[in-house]
Design a protein around this motif. Sequence first.
Motif, mmCIF file in Angstrom:
data_model
loop_
_atom_site.group_PDB
_atom_site.id
_atom_site.type_symbol
_atom_site.label_atom_id
_atom_site.label_comp_id
_atom_site.label_asym_id
_atom_site.label_seq_id
_atom_site.Cartn_x
_atom_site.Cartn_y
_atom_site.Cartn_z
ATOM 1 N N LEU B 349 0.877 -1.043 0.003
ATOM 2 C CA LEU B 349 0.045 0.032 0.011
ATOM 3 C C LEU B 349 0.902 1.333 -0.041
ATOM 4 C CD1 LEU B 349 -3.001 -0.850 2.191
ATOM 5 C CD2 LEU B 349 -2.924 -1.064 -0.279
ATOM 6 N N ILE B 352 1.987 1.730 -3.460
ATOM 7 C CA ILE B 352 1.033 2.070 -4.602
ATOM 8 C C ILE B 352 0.355 3.254 -4.013
ATOM 9 C CG2 ILE B 352 -1.186 1.405 -5.241
ATOM 10 C CD1 ILE B 352 -0.307 -1.672 -4.757
ATOM 11 N N GLY B 353 0.167 3.658 -2.939
ATOM 12 C CA GLY B 353 -0.081 5.221 -2.392
ATOM 13 C C GLY B 353 0.731 6.211 -2.958
ATOM 14 N N TYR B 356 0.386 6.651 -7.051
ATOM 15 C CA TYR B 356 -1.051 7.184 -7.256
ATOM 16 C C TYR B 356 -0.877 8.738 -7.201
ATOM 17 C CZ TYR B 356 -4.041 3.420 -8.668
ATOM 18 O OH TYR B 356 -4.672 2.212 -9.260
ATOM 19 N N PHE B 357 -0.098 8.973 -5.975
ATOM 20 C CA PHE B 357 -0.097 10.408 -5.822
ATOM 21 C C PHE B 357 0.811 11.370 -6.791
ATOM 22 C CE2 PHE B 357 -1.620 9.827 -1.219
ATOM 23 C CZ PHE B 357 -2.321 10.849 -1.537
ATOM 24 N N VAL B 360 -1.367 11.519 -10.295
ATOM 25 C CA VAL B 360 -2.162 12.648 -10.375
ATOM 26 C C VAL B 360 -1.472 13.877 -10.336
ATOM 27 C CG1 VAL B 360 -3.911 14.098 -8.963
ATOM 28 C CG2 VAL B 360 -3.925 11.730 -9.051
ATOM 29 N N ALA B 364 -2.113 16.376 -13.684
ATOM 30 C CA ALA B 364 -2.412 17.700 -13.745
ATOM 31 C C ALA B 364 -1.441 18.682 -14.067
ATOM 32 C CB ALA B 364 -2.649 17.651 -12.245
ATOM 33 N N PHE B 526 4.378 20.441 -6.485
ATOM 34 C CA PHE B 526 3.068 20.233 -6.672
ATOM 35 C C PHE B 526 2.134 20.153 -5.462
ATOM 36 C CE2 PHE B 526 -1.293 18.001 -7.401
ATOM 37 C CZ PHE B 526 -1.573 18.567 -8.762
ATOM 38 N N TYR B 527 2.455 19.377 -4.553
ATOM 39 C CA TYR B 527 1.737 19.362 -3.219
ATOM 40 C C TYR B 527 2.394 20.087 -2.129
ATOM 41 C CZ TYR B 527 -0.244 15.046 -5.172
ATOM 42 O OH TYR B 527 -0.751 14.180 -5.697
ATOM 43 N N THR B 531 3.705 18.488 2.713
ATOM 44 C CA THR B 531 2.696 17.473 2.393
ATOM 45 C C THR B 531 3.451 16.220 1.811
ATOM 46 O OG1 THR B 531 0.991 19.335 2.110
ATOM 47 C CG2 THR B 531 0.686 17.109 1.321
#
Lengths: 561, 561
Positions: B349, B352-353, B356-357, B360, B364, B526-527, B531
């Motif tokens: 996880l 994979i998490g 995915y971040f 995105v 974007a 980006f984040y 974060t």
Amino acid sequence: QKAGQLFSGLLAMNVVFLGSAFLSSMIFNHVAITLADVWILLSILKVLCLCWITYYLLGTSRQPHAVLYRDSHAGPVWIRGSVLLFGSFSILLNVFQIGYSTILIQCKSRVEIVFPSIEILFICTQAFFLWHHSKDCIQVQHNFTRCGLMLTIATNLLLWLLAVTNDTIHMEIESQLREVERRFAGKAPVPHPYLGNETTSCICPNTTICKVFQKGYILLYPFNTEYCLVCCSVLYVMWKNVGRRISHHVPHIKPQFKLHGVVLGPLLGTMTIIIGICVFMMYQIQATGSAPNRQVFVMYYSYYIVLLPLMSVVAVIGTIIHALEKKELDTLKNPTRSLDVILLMGAALGQIGMSYFSIVAIVATDPRDLLNSLILSYSVLLIFQNITQNVFVIDGLHRQPFVAAAEARHAGHAGQHAAASELPGEEETTTSGKEEHTQMSRDIEREMKEEQNHEAYDQRQVSMLELGQEIRKASLSYIHSYSHLSWKRKALREISFFLVLCNIILWVMPTFGAHPVFENGLEKSFYGYSTWFAIVNFGLPLSVFYRMHSIGGLLEVYITA
Amino acid sequence: QKAGQLFSGLLAMNVVFLGSAFLSSMIFNHVAITLADVWILLSILKVLCLCWITYYLLGTSRQPHAVLYRDSHAGPVWIRGSVLLFGSFSILLNVFQIGYSTILIQCKSRVEIVFPSIEILFICTQAFFLWHHSKDCIQVQHNFTRCGLMLTIATNLLLWLLAVTNDTIHMEIESQLREVERRFAGKAPVPHPYLGNETTSCICPNTTICKVFQKGYILLYPFNTEYCLVCCSVLYVMWKNVGRRISHHVPHIKPQFKLHGVVLGPLLGTMTIIIGICVFMMYQIQATGSAPNRQVFVMYYSYYIVLLPLMSVVAVIGTIIHALEKKELDTLKNPTRSLDVILLMGAALGQIGMSYFSIVAIVATDPRDLLNSLILSYSVLLIFQNITQNVFVIDGLHRQPFVAAAEARHAGHAGQHAAASELPGEEETTTSGKEEHTQMSRDIEREMKEEQNHEAYDQRQVSMLELGQEIRKASLSYIHSYSHLSWKRKALREISFFLVLCNIILWVMPTFGAHPVFENGLEKSFYGYSTWFAIVNFGLPLSVFYRMHSIGGLLEVYITA
């Protein structure tokens, strides 16, 4: 079977991760990913779910031999009722939102009317689906159904995540607005977060209807989050039940909800609720006013400090009575109960985590101050109360229902029923040999019908002769069972009823806006605004869900006691 | 039994929550809670664990009938070996720290020598305990043992949390320091984070030994985190095994690790490792230099983009072969395997998490840029690789070991052993009737001894006469089994060996400092810094642990194939 579960689980995991990445991007980078993007993603997911649900309702469930078994533990009335209740509030919420957007149509885009409409459609269909099919153990199209269920679970989880982040940021904006309001002494509307900076141009015209929409939106918001979580739990049980086969030999005698003989619990509980509502009102008036003073916090925490030890002691007594009773444990496989236990423990983590953070913050600053010592004992007691209540509820859920046996004796078929219910629940989860099985079940049905006819014939003969005697016997046995409701069962019922009422008031307070962990400012200044905000953001919705879920668990304990 | 598990679980939960609240306070409020406070808490916990372990070693485990059964699946050699390996590295790390603190004694407090000493004692005792007792199914003092184990698990988890937060913040400081260094072109030491602001006064004297301590500290750090997690998993299996009773009828024939006939996998894997090390070296030299240029990132990601699809395809082929083989599934209760599956899925996880971040963020911003499109495909492939590999390993772990039967046939007792191993594992987890049980087990032991004596006598008679024939037969059967290693088994072995080597290189790179997710700057911008830092902080240690754990799982698949 395992492969199907693994595959559908992976599907859900990927959807949830993608969605949370979207959500986080929206939170931390408003420019690149807007709320509209997230809504588009969620709408796509909702439409997919709608397609699957429609297919299930019209296709899968109508196939021959599709639903041979129904899990009697799944989807009890109080769960399905709360799905309907929260669902209708959520629909109302969306209607308000549509109305609000229609009034301000000149500065809002059309999509803000389209999205709530899809949401309404989704909520209606899902509620209908869950009401009618939550007990299904579907036997056809296993893998497709599993994937559909998991997709729906993932969608609901994402809706919850969005609601939670939106809700709390909404809180933040509100508090900021209050400041602005105070400064300019003018009136500013509650803007929709994220949707660009139309705040300045979009001012609610001074009509009543617009204010009603705004207020209703704020009041109804908490129900939406609960709705998503409840749906998730029901869907999860359905997912576990896909392909499950339940033996026909276990008749599930539903214990009824009865109030006879229980006095002290409701009395004390109602008193608690009334006092709680008074405290809540005073808190809301004072704390949301211009400057929240210390007095109101002292009052609020004092209420908790009186109530929580009482609840803990009562739960401990209940656990001791459970241990004394020596009732046999119910060890049958029961996905609903396993989920209940996991949810109780998991949801309690939110509250317990928050409490520990508070404890460390207070001990590190100044535990001798009056308010701080109150908060400190409040946090410690809260942890203790959560743990004792969980132990009591989990213990109670694993007991065999007592009423079942009593009811059976009432009906006069004691021996027969007891023998049937003592059979171990033979569960076959193999998916092969479907043909023989359905043949077998048809045979059983035929046998049962014949038996019933036979019984009916017998009884008709007997009834004319012994009607009067029967009635006398029944009323006697009722009085007997009523007066002989043993003190242990009585005490258990009193305890669980009292705890139900306490949990209701503890649910009402944070749901409708009392957030002292945020408003007292202590932890906020210790951990810094954003950190404490993140912690509360995680803990508060879980603690609200915990209260709601333990009400359900306690009701079950009450009924089976 | 359930009650004991619940109670000890609650204990661990409370300890972990208290510890994490301490840790978070330290991170977000350096002034009120210092690293020294956290160390004091952890030292208290360590001393408590040490007391319990000592009591277990000297008291509990020496009681009569304490360890009647041993779980043959628990604590395999590679796990215990890694406990020893990582443990000794962690001890070295602490020795370095003591040395470093001794050199700089004038500006550091004495406690910085005391704490590592306690840590060394704790690591030694724990490693000894796990080496000797990881297979125990303890039958006395259930609840006390459960609480002790849970306390030790909680302590290890907290040590891991501290190491992870420390490690990443250490990274941060290092990168900041590099900037400072660049600006002033002077030399600054790596300060110990959190311990006040002695950075300026505490400069490492320009001796070799101090530099060695510093460098060694940085290099050995990753092993410490792995050590804590591995200990947690072993302790968890021990906790699950408390009070468990295992039937004597299931002899566990250990499959041996053999390399015969496997060529392609090791060859390809070694090539991958060599290329990987070259890429890693170049990356480390370039990326940690003054200004990391795009070229090195392109090279790094290209390597992954070539490797990951290869691994995925190979894993998919392996899964298909598993499905073709139609070997019977091993459905016995096995806590070790259940934990392995959960850890594989859970640790994946993290990776994979993060992926995915990244996806995105890239979609974007600008997915058409060369580097961005590389990162995008890298992230997508990583998700795909994790999932396919997990499916392959989980599938493989649930197969009956093939070698067992073959070995048995070798030994000439085919019929006997097969009959024995086909018996279902009757497991009794009741704790009552201890007396009869031990009586029974003694009877069985006596029988088995008699049988062995009998066999030995028979064989001695036979051996003199048929020795030559035996040898000839054995060598023939060896050649037979070697050449007839079916293509399916051969392919499975090639695949798992190749994947083992690939996972080793994928473990080495992030462990020893290649963190392109942080250094490429894309997601960071980006984040936002903090974060993305939090996301990496959560994901990176898990992904490192995932690689290590899948190496173990794949080795098991290789051996049982």
